[in-house]
Every structure is written in C-alpha cells, then in structure tokens.
Write a protein that holds these residues in place. Structure first.
Motif, short mmCIF file in Angstrom:
data_model
loop_
_atom_site.label_atom_id
_atom_site.label_comp_id
_atom_site.label_asym_id
_atom_site.label_seq_id
_atom_site.Cartn_x
_atom_site.Cartn_y
_atom_site.Cartn_z
N GLY A 1 0.73 -1.27 -0.04
CA GLY A 1 -0.05 0.07 0.07
C GLY A 1 0.90 1.24 -0.06
N ALA A 2 0.35 2.50 0.32
CA ALA A 2 0.79 3.62 0.29
C ALA A 2 0.45 4.76 1.19
CB ALA A 2 1.05 4.27 -1.14
N ALA A 3 1.05 5.48 1.58
CA ALA A 3 0.62 6.60 2.50
C ALA A 3 -0.03 7.62 1.69
CB ALA A 3 1.84 7.18 3.32
N CYS A 4 -1.14 8.26 2.39
CA CYS A 4 -1.92 9.38 1.52
C CYS A 4 -1.07 10.57 1.58
CB CYS A 4 -3.13 9.71 2.37
SG CYS A 4 -4.12 11.13 1.69
N PRO A 5 -0.83 11.32 0.57
CA PRO A 5 -0.05 12.36 0.60
C PRO A 5 -0.52 13.55 1.37
CG PRO A 5 -1.14 12.15 -1.54
CD PRO A 5 -1.41 11.05 -0.69
N ASP A 6 -1.84 13.54 1.71
CA ASP A 6 -2.48 14.60 2.45
C ASP A 6 -2.51 14.37 3.86
OD1 ASP A 6 -3.16 16.11 0.24
OD2 ASP A 6 -5.13 15.60 0.32
N GLY B 1 -1.29 11.28 5.51
CA GLY B 1 -0.17 10.28 5.78
C GLY B 1 -0.50 9.23 6.31
N ARG B 2 -1.91 8.84 6.20
CA ARG B 2 -2.62 7.51 6.66
C ARG B 2 -2.22 6.40 5.62
NH1 ARG B 2 -8.81 6.98 8.64
NH2 ARG B 2 -8.74 4.95 9.05
N PHE B 3 -1.58 5.31 6.23
CA PHE B 3 -1.35 4.31 5.16
C PHE B 3 -2.92 3.65 4.81
CE2 PHE B 3 -0.54 -0.38 4.26
CZ PHE B 3 0.39 -0.21 3.43
N SER B 4 -2.92 3.07 3.53
CA SER B 4 -3.93 2.47 2.74
C SER B 4 -3.39 1.29 1.98
CB SER B 4 -4.97 3.49 2.09
OG SER B 4 -5.92 2.89 1.43
N ASP B 5 -4.03 0.36 2.02
CA ASP B 5 -3.69 -0.81 1.09
C ASP B 5 -5.19 -1.20 0.46
OD1 ASP B 5 -5.16 -2.17 3.11
OD2 ASP B 5 -3.84 -3.53 3.47
N ARG B 6 -6.13 -0.29 0.51
CA ARG B 6 -7.57 -0.66 -0.09
C ARG B 6 -7.49 0.04 -1.34
NH1 ARG B 6 -11.61 2.11 3.20
NH2 ARG B 6 -12.97 1.62 1.44
N VAL B 7 -7.36 -1.06 -2.57
CA VAL B 7 -7.26 -0.34 -4.14
C VAL B 7 -8.37 -0.05 -4.67
CG1 VAL B 7 -6.41 -1.33 -6.28
CG2 VAL B 7 -5.45 -1.93 -4.35
N ARG C 1 -4.68 3.00 -7.65
CA ARG C 1 -5.22 4.22 -7.00
C ARG C 1 -5.94 3.49 -5.52
NH1 ARG C 1 -5.12 8.98 -8.90
NH2 ARG C 1 -6.75 9.79 -7.25
N PHE C 2 -5.41 4.12 -4.56
CA PHE C 2 -5.59 3.81 -3.13
C PHE C 2 -6.92 4.51 -2.45
CE2 PHE C 2 -1.47 1.98 -3.74
CZ PHE C 2 -1.31 0.95 -3.41
N ILE C 3 -7.78 4.08 -1.99
CA ILE C 3 -8.78 4.78 -0.98
C ILE C 3 -8.28 5.35 0.12
CG2 ILE C 3 -10.89 4.50 0.01
CD1 ILE C 3 -11.62 2.33 -2.16
N CYS C 4 -8.34 6.43 0.44
CA CYS C 4 -7.82 7.14 1.58
C CYS C 4 -9.05 6.89 2.81
CB CYS C 4 -7.61 8.77 1.75
SG CYS C 4 -6.92 9.47 3.26
N GLY C 5 -8.80 6.42 3.63
CA GLY C 5 -9.95 6.45 4.93
C GLY C 5 -10.37 7.47 5.79
N SER C 6 -9.28 8.49 5.56
CA SER C 6 -9.58 9.73 6.40
C SER C 6 -10.71 10.44 6.05
CB SER C 6 -8.29 10.54 6.45
OG SER C 6 -8.63 11.71 7.47
N ALA C 7 -11.69 10.91 6.82
CA ALA C 7 -12.76 11.89 6.80
C ALA C 7 -12.63 13.27 6.86
CB ALA C 7 -13.85 11.43 7.62
N ASP C 8 -11.17 13.40 7.51
CA ASP C 8 -10.75 14.84 7.92
C ASP C 8 -10.30 15.58 6.57
OD1 ASP C 8 -11.26 14.33 10.33
OD2 ASP C 8 -9.31 13.74 10.93
N ARG D 1 -9.51 14.69 -0.23
CA ARG D 1 -9.04 13.40 -0.66
C ARG D 1 -9.46 12.45 -0.44
NH1 ARG D 1 -3.81 13.43 -4.04
NH2 ARG D 1 -3.21 15.30 -3.09
N ARG D 2 -10.08 11.63 -1.60
CA ARG D 2 -10.56 10.25 -1.44
C ARG D 2 -9.85 9.36 -1.71
NH1 ARG D 2 -15.87 11.20 0.67
NH2 ARG D 2 -16.78 12.96 0.05
N THR D 3 -9.22 9.54 -3.00
CA THR D 3 -8.24 8.55 -3.55
C THR D 3 -7.02 9.21 -3.76
OG1 THR D 3 -8.91 8.85 -5.98
CG2 THR D 3 -10.05 7.32 -4.53
N PHE D 4 -6.03 8.29 -4.04
CA PHE D 4 -4.57 8.84 -4.37
C PHE D 4 -3.69 7.78 -5.13
CE2 PHE D 4 -4.05 7.21 -0.16
CZ PHE D 4 -3.21 6.43 -0.13
#
Length: 111
Positions: A22-27, A29-35, A61-68, A71-74
């Motif tokens: 997975g990768a960290a969200c650029p906004d 920093g939360r790690f995501s492995d949800r494609v 493209r990963f889904i960012c799980g942060s609601a704050d 950005r939803r995907t990156f």
C-alpha cells in the motif's frame, strides 16, 4: 493512429508494477492498502542498444480512509522512477539536462 519517431520494432517495452502492499496518503499520511482502481502510464526511458525504451507502468489508486480531508483516492507514488504526471523517467530527464548543459558549456567555451 499514433505516430512514433521509430518503427515499432525499434522499441523495447518493459512492463512493470508496484510491489509494496500500500501507500501513505499524501494529505494525511494515513497508510492505505485498499485499491480503488488501476491505470497505466507509459514512460519513455533511455535507449537500450540503439532501441527506444518505454516502461508500461501499472499504477494503483488507493482509497484514503480519513474523513478529515477532501482527498478520497490517491495514486501510488513512483518518485524514484518518474515525477507525477511525467511522460519521461527521471533517468531520461537527468540525461537530457546533462546533455544540454554540456552542449551549452561547449558552445560557450568555443564562442
């Protein structure tokens, strides 16, 4: 129909994809492995034995799980290979810049 400067047989194509989970969200920093999706990039690279070289890279493209954050995907980053949205590899850009710099230096020295 696409036009190329070289015949199709004069090109080498390398097929590649990321190997990390997975990768960290650029906004945030939360790690995501949800494609969310995948797409392909074509990156021109330095020639191999007088043949043009292209890397066909599958990017996830990963889904960012942060609601704050908005950005939803990156896209997964390949910063050592190429800049975001670039059509040329970092190696190709560096070689072109050094070639241009040496040409400028030579023409300045001779003029």
């Amino acid at each position: 129909m696409s036009r190329r400067s070289r015949p199709r047989s004069a090109w080498s194509e390398v097929v590649a994809r990321g190997r990390v989970a997975g990768a960290a969200c650029p906004d945030c920093g939360r790690f995501s492995d949800r494609v969310h999706d995948r797409y392909q990039r074509r990156l021109k690279d330095l020639p191999l034995v007088d043949q043009g070289s292209v890397i066909r890279l599958t990017v996830r493209r990963f889904i960012c799980g942060s609601a704050d954050y908005q950005r939803r995907t990156f896209a997964e980053p390949f910063s050592r290979l190429a800049a975001p949205h670039a059509r040329f590899t970092t190696r190709m850009v560096t070689a072109a810049r050094s070639s241009t710099a040496s040409t400028t230096t030579c023409s300045t020295a001779s003029g």
